[in-house]
Design an enzyme around this catalytic site. Sequence first.
Site, PDB file in Angstrom:
ATOM      1  N   HIS A  53       0.852  -1.191   0.000  1.00 41.64           N
ATOM      2  CA  HIS A  53       0.000   0.000   0.000  1.00 41.64           C
ATOM      3  C   HIS A  53       0.889   1.243   0.000  1.00 41.64           C
ATOM      4  CE1 HIS A  53      -3.962  -1.855   0.779  1.00 41.64           C
ATOM      5  NE2 HIS A  53      -3.186  -2.854   1.186  1.00 41.64           N
ATOM      6  N   GLU A  55       1.138   3.951   1.824  1.00 45.90           N
ATOM      7  CA  GLU A  55       1.765   4.383   3.075  1.00 45.90           C
ATOM      8  C   GLU A  55       2.883   3.441   3.506  1.00 45.90           C
ATOM      9  OE1 GLU A  55      -1.966   2.056   4.212  1.00 45.90           O
ATOM     10  OE2 GLU A  55      -1.346   3.418   2.608  1.00 45.90           O
TER      11      GLU A  55
END
Length: 63
Positions: A53, A55
């Site tokens: 992902h 982040e």
Amino acid sequence: MNSHEKYMEMAARLAEENIVNGGGPFSAVVVNEGKVIATGCNRVTDKHAPTAHAEVEAIRNVV
């Protein structure tokens, strides 16, 4: 434009670029004391990695 808006605009641009490059429409910008220390884009699909992902990729890219 305040600094938060600047960083959000940067994240939006990164997400748009990521779409063009075959990734998902997600990105992250990590900022510490007013300085960008890392960025990341969603790479789940192209890396076949459920943890890729935006982040998480940004944290992995911290300089």
